[in-house]
Scaffold this motif. Structure first.
Motif, PDB file in Angstrom:
ATOM      1  N   ASP A  40       0.809  -1.221   0.000  1.00 24.74           N
ATOM      2  CA  ASP A  40       0.000   0.000   0.000  1.00 24.74           C
ATOM      3  C   ASP A  40       0.846   1.276   0.000  1.00 24.74           C
ATOM      4  O   ASP A  40       0.291   2.386  -0.069  1.00 24.74           O
ATOM      5  N   ALA A  41       2.172   1.137   0.073  1.00 26.70           N
ATOM      6  CA  ALA A  41       3.040   2.323   0.085  1.00 26.70           C
ATOM      7  C   ALA A  41       2.942   3.052  -1.251  1.00 26.70           C
ATOM      8  O   ALA A  41       2.879   2.418  -2.310  1.00 26.70           O
ATOM      9  N   PRO A  42       2.933   4.389  -1.240  1.00 23.24           N
ATOM     10  CA  PRO A  42       2.812   5.133  -2.505  1.00 23.24           C
ATOM     11  C   PRO A  42       4.064   4.979  -3.368  1.00 23.24           C
ATOM     12  O   PRO A  42       5.185   5.184  -2.886  1.00 23.24           O
ATOM     13  N   ALA A  43       3.862   4.626  -4.617  1.00 22.56           N
ATOM     14  CA  ALA A  43       4.977   4.512  -5.553  1.00 22.56           C
ATOM     15  C   ALA A  43       5.041   5.734  -6.463  1.00 22.56           C
ATOM     16  O   ALA A  43       6.109   6.316  -6.658  1.00 22.56           O
ATOM     17  N   ILE A  44       3.888   6.121  -7.014  1.00 22.09           N
ATOM     18  CA  ILE A  44       3.824   7.256  -7.936  1.00 22.09           C
ATOM     19  C   ILE A  44       2.687   8.180  -7.523  1.00 22.09           C
ATOM     20  O   ILE A  44       1.554   7.733  -7.307  1.00 22.09           O
ATOM     21  N   HIS A  45       3.001   9.466  -7.412  1.00 21.66           N
ATOM     22  CA  HIS A  45       1.974  10.500  -7.325  1.00 21.66           C
ATOM     23  C   HIS A  45       1.831  11.071  -8.739  1.00 21.66           C
ATOM     24  O   HIS A  45       2.743  11.757  -9.220  1.00 21.66           O
ATOM     25  N   HIS A  46       0.724  10.769  -9.397  1.00 17.90           N
ATOM     26  CA  HIS A  46       0.519  11.214 -10.774  1.00 17.90           C
ATOM     27  C   HIS A  46      -0.571  12.267 -10.765  1.00 17.90           C
ATOM     28  O   HIS A  46      -1.748  11.959 -10.568  1.00 17.90           O
ATOM     29  N   PHE A  47      -0.187  13.523 -10.957  1.00 17.10           N
ATOM     30  CA  PHE A  47      -1.089  14.647 -10.765  1.00 17.10           C
ATOM     31  C   PHE A  47      -1.701  14.527  -9.358  1.00 17.10           C
ATOM     32  O   PHE A  47      -0.963  14.521  -8.383  1.00 17.10           O
ATOM     33  N   ASP A  48      -3.019  14.402  -9.247  1.00 13.07           N
ATOM     34  CA  ASP A  48      -3.640  14.355  -7.913  1.00 13.07           C
ATOM     35  C   ASP A  48      -3.896  12.926  -7.427  1.00 13.07           C
ATOM     36  O   ASP A  48      -4.457  12.739  -6.350  1.00 13.07           O
ATOM     37  N   ASP A  49      -3.501  11.929  -8.208  1.00  9.84           N
ATOM     38  CA  ASP A  49      -3.740  10.534  -7.844  1.00  9.84           C
ATOM     39  C   ASP A  49      -2.466   9.869  -7.332  1.00  9.84           C
ATOM     40  O   ASP A  49      -1.354  10.298  -7.659  1.00  9.84           O
ATOM     41  N   THR A  50      -2.656   8.813  -6.558  1.00 11.73           N
ATOM     42  CA  THR A  50      -1.532   8.035  -6.044  1.00 11.73           C
ATOM     43  C   THR A  50      -1.724   6.569  -6.410  1.00 11.73           C
ATOM     44  O   THR A  50      -2.821   6.023  -6.274  1.00 11.73           O
ATOM     45  N   ILE A  51      -0.646   5.953  -6.897  1.00  9.80           N
ATOM     46  CA  ILE A  51      -0.652   4.538  -7.247  1.00  9.80           C
ATOM     47  C   ILE A  51       0.373   3.838  -6.358  1.00  9.80           C
ATOM     48  O   ILE A  51       1.518   4.293  -6.250  1.00  9.80           O
ATOM     49  N   SER A  52      -0.035   2.758  -5.734  1.00 13.53           N
ATOM     50  CA  SER A  52       0.824   2.076  -4.762  1.00 13.53           C
ATOM     51  C   SER A  52       1.783   1.100  -5.437  1.00 13.53           C
ATOM     52  O   SER A  52       1.612   0.735  -6.608  1.00 13.53           O
ATOM     53  N   PHE A  53       2.766   0.648  -4.669  1.00  7.41           N
ATOM     54  CA  PHE A  53       3.699  -0.361  -5.161  1.00  7.41           C
ATOM     55  C   PHE A  53       2.961  -1.647  -5.512  1.00  7.41           C
ATOM     56  O   PHE A  53       3.271  -2.304  -6.513  1.00  7.41           O
ATOM     57  N   LEU A 247       5.031  12.418 -10.809  1.00  7.97           N
ATOM     58  CA  LEU A 247       5.027  12.497 -12.268  1.00  7.97           C
ATOM     59  C   LEU A 247       3.845  13.334 -12.747  1.00  7.97           C
ATOM     60  O   LEU A 247       2.785  13.321 -12.129  1.00  7.97           O
ATOM     61  N   PHE A 248       4.037  14.011 -13.899  1.00 10.65           N
ATOM     62  CA  PHE A 248       2.935  14.839 -14.424  1.00 10.65           C
ATOM     63  C   PHE A 248       3.057  15.018 -15.936  1.00 10.65           C
ATOM     64  O   PHE A 248       3.082  16.114 -16.454  1.00 10.65           O
ATOM     65  N   HIS A 249       3.103  13.909 -16.653  1.00  8.85           N
ATOM     66  CA  HIS A 249       3.085  13.849 -18.114  1.00  8.85           C
ATOM     67  C   HIS A 249       4.311  14.527 -18.702  1.00  8.85           C
ATOM     68  O   HIS A 249       5.251  13.847 -19.064  1.00  8.85           O
ATOM     69  N   ARG A 250       4.337  15.835 -18.820  1.00 11.38           N
ATOM     70  CA  ARG A 250       5.518  16.524 -19.329  1.00 11.38           C
ATOM     71  C   ARG A 250       5.695  17.842 -18.575  1.00 11.38           C
ATOM     72  O   ARG A 250       4.754  18.351 -17.952  1.00 11.38           O
TER      73      ARG A 250
END
Length: 532
Positions: A40-53, A247-250
């Motif tokens: 459940d640890a956060p791997a990527i913060h993509h804009f306002d969302d978080t995706i876990s490991f 991360l945020f696309h470009r």
């Protein structure tokens, strides 16, 4: 033969021991361990969302299974024409889990460039942004022999339907190839640098110890993932340490500042142009980004001073190439690099652990030059690439006596600090005098009106070449500064033969996707009509 380079005078400045253990695991192993222990640890913060490991582990396993279903085997290549989005991370991890080699490509490639790269690497699978999946680009992929093409939308849909097949997982060894990363092709066609998993794991560990990365750090991804900086300083470091990546696309300066504040980014590695963009933004810079490093292009002292005065963070120099898997030299965290009193250039650091760095004669690469003398920087160590893909002669020419020839002109002082002079190919010769554009640029950057500057040599019938400066002015200075002021400013600070004879004011210096100045584009723009 003993020399000052083998004596390593820089060791007393090291933040770590002289040598680091050579990792015998891959960063994929590290990622899987983190996903298993803390799914459940956060791997990527993509804009306002978080995706876990754990979520990435599941999607990567599904992609490995998809590749297996497509007949993909160990050593096959997956090409990516993607920006800084989760699909890039999924594709890297999934390809590695199947024993594949990842080939990151610049999304700005046009058909001819795209077809060359896809054919040269022999990609079987190509994952591409939806906007780039045009009929023309699909034709280029087909002509290059690509068998499977997935747009981002198709990729997401197929993965959602794909079941996980444990038999699809083929664990790569440290000696296997992780990436083919193409050089910029400054001479001839671009070459695919072979990056082994071992080099990737070693320099991820270098970043961890050199930047004192801890569990509370968060990486701010300003550079593109398809560049060696993004691949190592962002992805590999995140996989190695288990810390999250923003991360945020470009790159967009307003978005970067917003997300840095939202997710409390603490460190980044980026081109100096990204820092200039941050500095020119009116939004407040978050003060918790304290670990700032810049590589890929010379770092002017004047820009470093302005940035620190405004934001309280010092930009540490770092030096590396695609062929060195990112860093070979860096300034220790919390240490201010010295400035060469003769040229005003900042030192770019000390060699990283396990790095043998020497400066050799420009005429004879087998002869070392003493401290204070400029020559070609050559390197040896576990961070190096393994040659160029399908180019044995180019690979052989890149080395001399086991040392990689960087093509950069540098020198070392008595304390072991290394200073970059310039690229050998960028040297200007005017009336027999050798002039390095870097020194002229650093001088012009001291002018308070200058935001960016790039210097080239232009043909001259009498002198051979003249120095020409392309200058981008800061806001509110356009009507107050002219060419003669810039030339006069230089004449007060450097020798007359080094001063620009021409100054052209432009809106923006042309850059690569990673923020490096394209002097080649400026030369082509300034070439007289009919000259090839």
């Amino acid at each position: 033969m003993s020399s000052i380079y083998s004596q390593k005078p820089w060791l007393r400045h090291y933040p770590v021991d002289e040598e680091l253990p050579i990792p015998r695991i891959t960063v994929l192993d590290c990622f899987e361990k983190r996903a298993g222990e803390a799914p459940d640890a956060p791997a990527i913060h993509h804009f306002d969302d978080t995706i876990s490991f754990g979520e990435f582990e599941d999607r990567a396993e599904r992609f490995a299974s998809l590749l297996s279903r497509c007949g993909f085997v160990s050593g096959d290549r997956v090409a990516l024409s993607l920006q800084n989005d989760p699909e890039f991370v999924i594709a890297v991890l999934g390809a590695w889990k199947r024993g594949g080699i990842v080939v990151p490509l610049n999304p700005m490639f046009r058909r001819k460039e795209l077809e060359y790269h896809l054919a040269d690497c022999g990609a079987r699978v190509w994952i591409v942004l939806d906007s780039l999946a045009t009929a023309e680009n699909r034709d280029a992929a087909a002509a290059a022999g690509v068998q499977h093409v997935f747009t981002v939308q198709e990729f997401a849909g197929v993965l959602a339907q794909q079941t996980r097949d444990p038999a699809a997982h083929v664990r790569p060894s440290p000696d296997d190839i992780a990436y083919l990363v193409y050089t910029s092709g400054t001479t001839g066609n671009p070459k695919g640098a072979i990056i082994p998993h071992s080099s990737l794991a070693f320099n991820a560990e270098v970043y961890r110890v050199w930047m004192e990365i801890g569990p509370d750090d968060v990486i701010l991804g300003l550079a593109p993932l398809f560049h060696i900086t993004g691949l190592v300083a962002y992805l590999a470091l995140s996989f190695r340490t288990g810390i999250p990546l923003i991360l945020f696309h470009r790159f967009d300066v307003t978005t970067a500042l917003y997300l840095a504040k939202k997710w409390r980014g603490t460190m980044t590695v980026a081109a100096i142009t990204a820092y200039i963009a941050l500095m020119n933004c009116e939004d407040e810079q978050p003060r918790f980004i304290t670990k700032c490093y810049s590589g890929g292009a010379p770092v002017p002292p004047a820009v470093v001073n302005r940035f620190e005065a405004r934001f309280g963070a010092y930009i540490h120099n770092i030096y590396g190439l695609t062929e060195t898997t990112s860093p070979s030299h860096a300034v220790p965290l919390g240490v201010a690099a010295p400035v060469d009193p003769a040229t005003g250039a900042l030192a770019f650091g000390f060699p990283i652990p396990n790095c043998e760095a020497r400066v050799v004669s420009l005429e004879d690469p087998g002869t070392e030059v003493p401290p204070g003398v400029a020559g070609e920087l050559v390197l040896k160590g576990p961070f190096l690439f393994a040659g160029y893909w399908n180019k044995p002669q180019e690979s052989e020419r890149a080395f001399h006596n086991g040392y990689f020839r960087t093509g950069d002109v540098a020198w070392m002082d008595e304390q072991g600090w290394f200073y970059l002079v310039d690229r050998k190919k960028d040297m200007i010769v005017a009336s027999g005098f050798k002039i390095w554009p870097r020194e002229v640029e650093d001088t012009i950057y001291q002018h308070p009106a200058v935001r960016e500057v790039a210097v080239i040599g232009v043909p001259d019938a009498y002198r051979g070449e003249n120095v020409k400066a392309f200058v981008v002015l800061r806001e509110n200075f356009a009507s107050t500064v002219d060419a003669q002021e810039i030339i006069g400013f230089c004449r007060e600070r450097i020798s007359a033969y080094k001063c620009p004879r021409e100054v052209e004011f432009i809106a923006e210096v042309p850059k690569t996707a990673t923020g490096k100045f394209l002097r080649r584009a400026l030369r082509e723009r300034d070439r007289p009509a009919g000259m090839q």
